[in-house]
Design a protein around this motif. Structure first.
Motif, mmCIF file in Angstrom:
data_model
loop_
_atom_site.group_PDB
_atom_site.id
_atom_site.type_symbol
_atom_site.label_atom_id
_atom_site.label_comp_id
_atom_site.label_asym_id
_atom_site.label_seq_id
_atom_site.Cartn_x
_atom_site.Cartn_y
_atom_site.Cartn_z
ATOM 1 N N GLY A 268 -1.499 -17.611 8.640
ATOM 2 C CA GLY A 268 -1.084 -16.589 9.479
ATOM 3 C C GLY A 268 -0.550 -15.279 8.874
ATOM 4 N N ARG A 269 -0.518 -15.098 7.554
ATOM 5 C CA ARG A 269 0.061 -13.948 6.996
ATOM 6 C C ARG A 269 -0.789 -12.931 7.182
ATOM 7 N NH1 ARG A 269 5.228 -14.774 3.621
ATOM 8 N NH2 ARG A 269 4.950 -16.977 3.551
ATOM 9 N N THR A 270 -0.465 -11.612 7.024
ATOM 10 C CA THR A 270 -1.361 -10.215 7.530
ATOM 11 C C THR A 270 -1.351 -9.560 6.110
ATOM 12 O OG1 THR A 270 0.634 -9.069 7.959
ATOM 13 C CG2 THR A 270 -0.230 -10.094 9.730
ATOM 14 N N PRO A 271 -2.364 -8.851 5.777
ATOM 15 C CA PRO A 271 -2.537 -8.097 4.890
ATOM 16 C C PRO A 271 -1.101 -7.204 4.268
ATOM 17 C CG PRO A 271 -4.242 -7.813 6.078
ATOM 18 C CD PRO A 271 -3.453 -8.581 6.826
ATOM 19 N N ASP A 272 -0.346 -6.949 5.527
ATOM 20 C CA ASP A 272 0.979 -6.151 5.229
ATOM 21 C C ASP A 272 1.901 -7.223 4.603
ATOM 22 O OD1 ASP A 272 -0.127 -3.510 5.828
ATOM 23 O OD2 ASP A 272 0.849 -3.315 7.635
ATOM 24 N N GLY A 273 1.634 -8.131 5.505
ATOM 25 C CA GLY A 273 2.958 -9.285 4.810
ATOM 26 C C GLY A 273 2.735 -9.609 3.301
ATOM 27 N N ILE A 274 1.293 -9.737 3.057
ATOM 28 C CA ILE A 274 0.803 -9.988 1.417
ATOM 29 C C ILE A 274 1.404 -8.839 0.613
ATOM 30 C CG2 ILE A 274 -0.985 -10.189 0.113
ATOM 31 C CD1 ILE A 274 -0.684 -12.609 1.483
ATOM 32 N N ARG A 275 1.240 -7.682 1.184
ATOM 33 C CA ARG A 275 1.477 -6.266 0.517
ATOM 34 C C ARG A 275 3.124 -6.362 0.103
ATOM 35 N NH1 ARG A 275 -1.914 -3.452 3.710
ATOM 36 N NH2 ARG A 275 -3.907 -3.221 2.625
ATOM 37 N N ALA A 276 3.949 -6.800 1.205
ATOM 38 C CA ALA A 276 5.244 -6.907 1.139
ATOM 39 C C ALA A 276 5.722 -7.836 0.285
ATOM 40 C CB ALA A 276 5.841 -6.992 2.648
ATOM 41 N N MET A 277 5.116 -9.013 0.101
ATOM 42 C CA MET A 277 5.435 -10.129 -0.761
ATOM 43 C C MET A 277 5.260 -9.749 -2.172
ATOM 44 S SD MET A 277 3.411 -13.124 0.991
ATOM 45 C CE MET A 277 3.624 -14.638 -0.381
ATOM 46 N N ILE A 278 4.194 -8.925 -2.646
ATOM 47 C CA ILE A 278 4.175 -8.692 -3.884
ATOM 48 C C ILE A 278 4.403 -7.137 -4.482
ATOM 49 C CG2 ILE A 278 2.048 -9.808 -4.348
ATOM 50 C CD1 ILE A 278 0.486 -7.694 -3.742
ATOM 51 N N GLY A 279 5.556 -6.574 -3.511
ATOM 52 C CA GLY A 279 6.164 -5.318 -3.614
ATOM 53 C C GLY A 279 5.512 -4.025 -3.387
ATOM 54 N N LEU A 280 4.363 -4.142 -2.798
ATOM 55 C CA LEU A 280 3.502 -2.899 -2.417
ATOM 56 C C LEU A 280 3.625 -2.560 -0.976
ATOM 57 C CD1 LEU A 280 0.254 -3.549 -4.309
ATOM 58 C CD2 LEU A 280 1.925 -1.843 -5.052
ATOM 59 N N SER A 281 4.324 -1.400 -0.510
ATOM 60 C CA SER A 281 4.370 -1.221 0.938
ATOM 61 C C SER A 281 2.867 -0.806 1.381
ATOM 62 C CB SER A 281 5.490 0.110 1.119
ATOM 63 O OG SER A 281 4.756 1.241 0.506
ATOM 64 N N PRO A 282 2.642 -0.772 2.648
ATOM 65 C CA PRO A 282 1.591 -0.321 3.212
ATOM 66 C C PRO A 282 0.921 0.906 2.897
ATOM 67 C CG PRO A 282 2.780 -1.501 5.068
ATOM 68 C CD PRO A 282 3.963 -1.244 3.791
ATOM 69 N N SER A 283 1.988 1.911 2.897
ATOM 70 C CA SER A 283 1.670 3.244 2.731
ATOM 71 C C SER A 283 1.437 3.286 1.167
ATOM 72 C CB SER A 283 3.105 4.134 2.846
ATOM 73 O OG SER A 283 3.918 3.781 2.125
ATOM 74 N N ASP A 284 1.792 2.525 0.454
ATOM 75 C CA ASP A 284 1.379 2.530 -1.011
ATOM 76 C C ASP A 284 -0.190 2.636 -1.170
ATOM 77 O OD1 ASP A 284 3.878 2.821 -2.442
ATOM 78 O OD2 ASP A 284 3.822 0.567 -2.771
ATOM 79 N N LEU A 285 -1.040 1.920 -0.443
ATOM 80 C CA LEU A 285 -2.241 1.830 -0.325
ATOM 81 C C LEU A 285 -3.146 3.135 -0.445
ATOM 82 C CD1 LEU A 285 -4.220 -0.244 -0.761
ATOM 83 C CD2 LEU A 285 -4.450 -0.423 1.734
ATOM 84 N N THR A 286 -2.312 4.197 0.376
ATOM 85 C CA THR A 286 -3.116 5.364 0.299
ATOM 86 C C THR A 286 -2.400 6.420 -0.545
ATOM 87 O OG1 THR A 286 -2.111 5.689 2.413
ATOM 88 C CG2 THR A 286 -4.394 5.086 2.493
ATOM 89 N N GLY A 287 -1.300 6.193 -0.858
ATOM 90 C CA GLY A 287 -0.376 7.063 -1.738
ATOM 91 C C GLY A 287 0.296 8.330 -0.688
#
Ligand code: GLU
Length: 287
Positions: A268-287
Motif C-alpha cells: 500500500g505504499r504510494t509513489p511519493d512514499g517510495i520517493r521519500a524512502m530514497i531521499g527524493l522529494s516529489p518536487s524533485d521529479l520535475t525540478g
C-alpha cells in the motif's frame, strides 16, 4: 546538444528501491536540463531475461510516474548491430578466441605475481592464456568467447578521458588498462555479445549525452570509454550515484524480493512514499 539520458534495466528480476532511485534521478536530471529520459531493456542474457519481468518493469516505472518515448529499445533485437561492432574489432586484429572457463583462469592465477592486482571491473584479470593460441585471421569465430587484446588495442592510443558529474566529479582518464582491466570478454559464447559491447553501441545509437547509473558500474566506465574510442563513438558524460542500501548497510540485490517495488506496492505504499524512502522529494521529479 540536448541532454539525453536513459534507464537500462535487465529484466532478470524485480525492480527494487535502488532501481527506482536510479530511474527517478535520471528523469529528474533530464527534466532539469529540458532533456529526454529514455528506457532501454538490456535483455542479452536470454538464459536469465524473462518477458514477465520486462512487463513488471514497465508497470512499476509507470506507477512511479515515469514516462518515456516509444518504442523501447530492446537489446535482444539488436544482435546484428553488436556483431557489426565485433566484426570491426576482429578485422582490426584486436579480438582473440578464448576457450578458458572460470576455473582455468583461477588455477592459472593461483600463484599471482607480487604486486599485480588480481581483480578488474569484470572480476579476475585474465592471464592471457589464449592470447596467442588461435589465429586472428579469417572469418570471426562464432560460438566462442572473444576477448579484447587490451595491450594491442591501447598501445598506440592516447586514452580518452571522460567527464564524471556524480560522486567524484572531474575529468577521469583510464589508468593503465592492461594492468587494471586486462583482456575482457567482448563476445560471450552463450550470448554472442557482452554487456560492455552492447551498452556502448546502444548509448551511441540512442545519442545518450549523460549516463546516470549506480557507482557499482563506475569501474566499468574505463572499459566503455576505451570501446567508444576503438569503435569511433562519442563518449557521454557519466553520473555515478551512491547505492541505496538496506538498514544494515547492505547493497540491495534483485534476489531481495522483500525490497522489491512490487512488494512495497502490495503493502500500500504510494509513489511519493517510495520517493521519500530514497531521499527524493516529489518536487524533485520535475525540478
Ligand atoms: N543493465 C545494467 C543493470 O541492470 C545497467 C547498465 C547501465 O546502466 O550501464 O545493471
Amino acid at each position: 546538444m540536448t541532454f539525453r539520458t536513459r534507464f537500462a534495466p535487465s529484466p532478470t528480476g524485480p525492480l527494487h528501491l535502488g532501481h527506482a532511485y536510479s530511474a527517478l534521478l535520471a528523469q529528474q536530471m533530464a527534466a532539469r536540463h529540458g532533456g529526454e529520459f529514455l528506457l532501454r531493456v538490456e535483455d542479452i542474457d536470454q538464459s536469465r531475461a524473462r518477458r514477465a519481468w520486462e512487463a513488471q518493469i514497465y508497470d512499476d516505472l509507470r506507477w512511479l510516474g515515469l514516462t518515456w518515448p516509444m518504442p523501447v529499445m530492446r537489446q535482444s533485437d539488436r544482435l546484428a548491430t553488436y556483431h557489426d561492432a565485433l566484426d570491426h574489432l576482429w578485422a582490426a586484429g584486436l579480438l582473440y578466441r578464448c576457450d578458458c572457463n572460470r576455473r582455468d583462469i583461477a588455477e592459472t592465477l593461483s600463484a599471482p605475481q607480487e604486486g599485480a592486482p588480481l581483480h578488474g571491473p569484470d572480476g579476475l584479470i585474465y592471464p592471457g592464456t589464449c592470447r596467442t593460441k588461435h589465429p586472428r585471421t579469417g572469418p570471426r569465430p562464432q560460438d566462442h568467447a572473444l576477448r579484447l587484446d587490451m595491450g594491442e588495442a591501447t598501445s598506440a592510443m592516447t586514452l580518452r578521458p571522460y567527464v564524471e558529474t556524480g560522486l567524484k566529479p572531474g575529468e577521469i582518464a583510464p589508468d593503465d588498462p592492461v594492468r587494471t582491466i586486462g583482456d575482457i570478454v567482448l563476445a560471450r559464447r552463450d550470448m554472442g555479445t557482452s554487456y560492455h559491447l552492447s551498452v556502448v553501441v546502444d548509448d551511441a545509437a540512442q545519442q545518450i549525452t549523460d549516463v546516470v547509473r549506480g557507482v557499482d558500474l563506475a569501474a566499468a566506465t574505463a572499459i566503455h570509454v576505451i570501446l567508444q574510442q576503438l569503435l569511433e563513438l562519442p563518449t557521454p558524460r557519466y553520473h555515478h550515484h551512491a547505492l541505496i542500501r538496506d538498514e544494515a548497510g547492505k547493497r540491495l540485490a534483485k534476489r531481495d524480493d522483500a525490497r522489491s517495488l512490487a512488494t512495497y506496492r502490495a503493502e500500500g505504499r504510494t509513489p511519493d512514499g517510495i520517493r521519500a524512502m530514497i531521499g527524493l522529494s516529489p518536487s524533485d521529479l520535475t525540478g
